[in-house]
Design an enzyme around this catalytic site. Sequence first.
Site, short mmCIF file in Angstrom:
data_model
loop_
_atom_site.label_atom_id
_atom_site.label_comp_id
_atom_site.label_asym_id
_atom_site.label_seq_id
_atom_site.Cartn_x
_atom_site.Cartn_y
_atom_site.Cartn_z
N GLN A 1 12.05 -1.02 -3.56
CA GLN A 1 11.82 -2.47 -3.55
C GLN A 1 11.90 -3.08 -4.94
O GLN A 1 11.41 -4.17 -5.18
CB GLN A 1 10.45 -2.78 -2.94
N LYS B 1 0.12 0.25 0.86
CA LYS B 1 -0.15 0.42 -0.58
C LYS B 1 -1.13 -0.64 -1.08
O LYS B 1 -2.10 -0.33 -1.76
CB LYS B 1 1.16 0.31 -1.39
N THR B 2 -0.83 -1.88 -0.76
CA THR B 2 -1.69 -2.95 -1.25
C THR B 2 -3.08 -2.83 -0.61
O THR B 2 -4.10 -3.04 -1.28
CB THR B 2 -1.06 -4.32 -0.93
N ARG C 1 9.92 -7.11 5.85
CA ARG C 1 8.85 -8.12 5.94
C ARG C 1 8.49 -8.38 7.39
O ARG C 1 7.48 -9.00 7.69
CB ARG C 1 9.30 -9.46 5.31
N ASP D 1 -0.34 -3.23 -8.78
CA ASP D 1 0.45 -3.31 -7.54
C ASP D 1 1.91 -3.60 -7.92
O ASP D 1 2.18 -4.08 -9.01
CB ASP D 1 -0.09 -4.45 -6.65
N GLU D 2 2.82 -3.34 -7.03
CA GLU D 2 4.26 -3.60 -7.26
C GLU D 2 4.72 -3.00 -8.60
O GLU D 2 5.43 -3.65 -9.38
CB GLU D 2 4.54 -5.12 -7.24
P1 ATP Z 1 4.84 -3.62 0.73
O1 ATP Z 1 5.61 -2.44 0.25
O2 ATP Z 1 5.67 -4.52 1.56
O3 ATP Z 1 4.08 -4.31 -0.37
P2 ATP Z 1 2.41 -2.26 1.45
O4 ATP Z 1 2.72 -0.81 1.36
O5 ATP Z 1 1.68 -2.86 0.33
O6 ATP Z 1 3.75 -3.05 1.76
P3 ATP Z 1 0.36 -3.39 3.07
O7 ATP Z 1 0.76 -4.79 2.93
O8 ATP Z 1 -0.82 -2.90 2.34
O9 ATP Z 1 1.62 -2.45 2.80
O10 ATP Z 1 0.13 -3.04 4.61
C1 ATP Z 1 1.07 -3.44 5.60
C2 ATP Z 1 0.34 -3.83 6.87
O11 ATP Z 1 -0.22 -2.67 7.49
C3 ATP Z 1 -0.81 -4.76 6.63
O12 ATP Z 1 -0.88 -5.68 7.67
C4 ATP Z 1 -2.01 -3.84 6.62
O13 ATP Z 1 -3.18 -4.52 6.94
C5 ATP Z 1 -1.62 -2.82 7.66
N1 ATP Z 1 -2.24 -1.49 7.45
C6 ATP Z 1 -2.18 -0.73 6.36
N2 ATP Z 1 -2.83 0.44 6.53
C7 ATP Z 1 -3.32 0.41 7.81
C8 ATP Z 1 -4.09 1.32 8.61
N3 ATP Z 1 -4.49 2.50 8.16
N4 ATP Z 1 -4.38 0.93 9.86
C9 ATP Z 1 -3.97 -0.26 10.35
N5 ATP Z 1 -3.25 -1.15 9.66
C10 ATP Z 1 -2.93 -0.83 8.40
MG MG Z 2 2.19 -4.41 -1.00
#
Ligand code: ATP
Ligand code: MG
Length: 742
Positions: free
Chosen positions: A256, A33-34, A611, A219-220
Site C-alpha cells: 500500500q 493493523k490499525t 477499501r 501507523d501506515e
Molecule cells: P488498512 O491496511 O486498510 O489500513 P488495517 O490492517 O489497518 O487496514 P483495520 O482498519 O484495523 O485494518 O481493520 C479492518 C476492519 O476489520 C475494521 O473494520 C476492524 O474493526 C475489523 N477488525 C480487525 N480485527 C478484527 C477482529 N479480530 N475481529 C473483528 N473485526 C476486526
Molecule cells: Mg489501517
Amino acid sequence: MTAMLDGLNPAQREAVVHSGAPLLIVAGAGSGKTRVLTNRIAYLLGERGVHPGEILAITFTNKAAAEMRERVEALIGPRARMMWVSTFHSACVRILRREHEHLGLPSSFTIYDADDSRRLMTQVARDLDLDVKRHPPRGLLAAVSALKNELVDHESARDAAQSDREQLIAEVYGVYQNRLIAAKALDFDDLIMTTVNLFQAFPAVAESYRRRFRHVLVDEYQDTNHAQYVLVRELVGPADGELPPAELCVVGDADQSIYAFRGATIRNILEFEADYPNAKTILLEQNYRSTQTILTAANAVIEKNRGRKPKNLWTDSGAGERIIGYVADSEHDEAAFVANEVDRLTDEGLAKPGDVAVFYRTNAQSRAFEECFIRVGLPYRVVGGVRFYERKEVKDVLAYLRSLANPDDSVSLKRIINVPKRGIGDRAEAMLDALANRERISFGAAVDRADEAYGMAARSLNAVKGFAALMAGLREKVEDGAGPAEVLEAILERTGYLADLQESTDPQDESRAENLQELVAVAHEYESTEGNEGIDGFLERVALVADADQIPGEHEDGLITLMTLHTAKGLEFPVVFLTGLEEGVFPHTRALGNTQELEEERRLAYVGITRARQRLYFSRAVLRSAWGAPAYNPESRFVSEVPKDLVQWEREAPAPSSTAFGTQTPQLTASASKTRKTGFKSLGAFGREPISVAPGDRVIHDTYGLGTVVSVEGRTGEHATVDFGSEGVRKLVLAFAPLQKL
Ligand code: ATP
Ligand code: MG
C-alpha cells in the site's frame, strides 16, 4: 480477559501484549493493523501501567489521529487525552514550538503550505532570472523537497551536485531556504528535517524527548520517507545508550505504499529487521474487512508487481457479491450509472448513500459526478478537492493574520499588500524589495519605512503608508490580546474585504463571503476549546489541517463520499465504486511505459479495491472529454488482471467494429430511461421551449457544467449570461443552449 484483547485473533493479541524489542506488524489491507495499534495503546495504558504522557502515536492524517484517540478513549476513558496522537507534521510543530530558542526561531514561526511554498519558489525563480518554461517552479520545488526528505541541506546538495540541473537545484535550494529563514517560516518538509537537526545538534533535547516518550507507535509505516524514518530512530534512541530505547511498534503494508513521489520509501519497511536486529515481526493474515471476492480480486492485481513478499490474505466472511462492471459511453454516463446504482441499493435497502464511496485517480474527475449528483439530488461530499483552506479568499484573510503574527513572513505580506486593491502595484512592490535588500531588513520592515524607498511615486507611497497604518492598527488589536476570531473580524471589516464581496454582483462572491464567515466561526470554535493558544495556535491548526485533511462538513453522515484514491488510504466503505478504469487515466498516462510508476499505480489499485467491504464496482468511460480534447481510452490493465469470473458486466463495451462512438443515441437513451426515476434527463434537446431562469439560479450545461445565472437579457428573456466558474462567463441563447435548471 480485558476489553483490549476481546475479539482479537491470536496474532493480533500477541502484537497487543508484546513488550520490549521493536515490533513490526506487516500485513495486508483490512487485517486489523490499525485496530491492533489502537488496542495496543489501550493495553499499555490499562494493563501495563504506562502513563498517557509517555505515548507518541503517529498517524497519516489528523482525522485518523482523532479517530484513534477517540477509540482509545472509549476503551480507557478521558486519560487518553494526554497522549500525543498526531501526524508527523503536527508532532514536529509541537516540538519545534517548544524548542524554538535552540533554533533561533520565534515561537510564532509561520508554516508555509504547498501553495505558499510555490509562491515563494516562483519569486525565487524570477529573482534568479530562470526560464520558467524550462524550469517550472513546481518542478524546482519537487526537487528541493526530495532533497529535504533525504535530509540533504543545500550546502551538501551543492557539494554533491554533478549535472547542470543538480547545480541549479542546489542554488535554487539555497536561495529558497534563505528566504524561508528571513521570513521566519518553515515549509512542510522543514518541519521534519528541522526536528531531526534539532535532535542531532542538541543531544540533551533529544534525550528529554526520549525520556518522555517511552512508546512510539507508527501507523501506515510504508509511507514514511527517509527524514521521518530518521526522526523515529532519533526518538527511539540507540540500543546501547544509557537510557533503554523506547518501545517501538510500527505497522504497515508494503503493497500500500503510494507516496513514493513524496519520498516515501518501502525500504523503511523491507529493511526494518536489518535496522533493528532484535526486532520482532508479526504477520496478520486474516482480513476482516472484505468479502472473498474482493480479496481475490485485490490479490490478483497486486500479484503482478515484482519483488514483493507474497501474502496469504484470507477471510471467513464468504464469497459475497460479484464485482459489478459497467462500460459507460462518457464520463456523464458513468456518473449516471453510479447515481442509479446508489438509488437502486437504497431502494432495495441494501445500502445508504453514506455507505458509498466513489474513487477516482485525479481530482478533476469529481466534476462529472458532482454535476450528476446535484442534478438527481444525491447528497455527497468531496474529500480533498479544493479544500476549504486552499480557497483564495480564505488564504487571503489568513495571510493577514499570518502577517500580524509574524511581520517577517514576506510571502503572506506580498500576497495581501494589494488585496483588496489599494493601488500598490508591482513597481512599488519591487521598490520595497530593493529597500529591504539595501537596508538588509525584511519586506515587512520596508513597508513600515517606505519613505526611504527610492523613486516611489507619491500616490504609491501614500498607498503603502495607508497599508502600513492599517496593519499597525490591526497589530495593536493583537497586542491588546484580541483572539483570532476578533482579529479576523477586524481584518474583514477594516480592509473592506467583506464589503467588496457583499457589494459584488458576481454570484460566486456570495459563497466567498460565506466561506469567510465560516472561517470566523472556525476561529470562535477554536477559542472555545480548552488550552487554545491564541492566534499562533489557531494558525498552526489551520496550517496542519490544510495539509492532509479537510474541514469536516456539517452533516457527514448520509453523504456519498467522493475522493481520490490517494486520500482513501486506511478507510473502509461497504460500497465502493472504482471509476475511470482506463489506460491513461488509471493507470495515469505518466506511468505508462514506466515499470516503477506502473507498480505504484498498481498499489494504488490494490488500496482502492481493498477499501470495499461488501460491494465493489468497476466502471470506465469509452469516451472521456473531461480534459478538453475527447479521448478514447482502452480498458485499464487492472481490470483485466482480475479473474473474469469475479466480475459481472452490467454493460460491456460496444464491439470495436461498431460505429457507435459518433451516434451513440440508442445507448444514451437506454441509460437515460433507466435513470428517469431519479430525475436524470437526457440533455442536449435543441430548439425546445426556452427554459426560464432568473439571476442567481443554478444551472447545468452539457459542455460547461455547473453555472450560476448572472443576468437575463433580451426582450422576452431569451438570452442569459451564466458564470461557469473555471469555464468562464458565457452568454447563451436559452432556446438552444443544452441547459437545465437545477
Ligand atoms: P488498512 O491496511 O486498510 O489500513 P488495517 O490492517 O489497518 O487496514 P483495520 O482498519 O484495523 O485494518 O481493520 C479492518 C476492519 O476489520 C475494521 O473494520 C476492524 O474493526 C475489523 N477488525 C480487525 N480485527 C478484527 C477482529 N479480530 N475481529 C473483528 N473485526 C476486526
Ligand atoms: Mg489501517
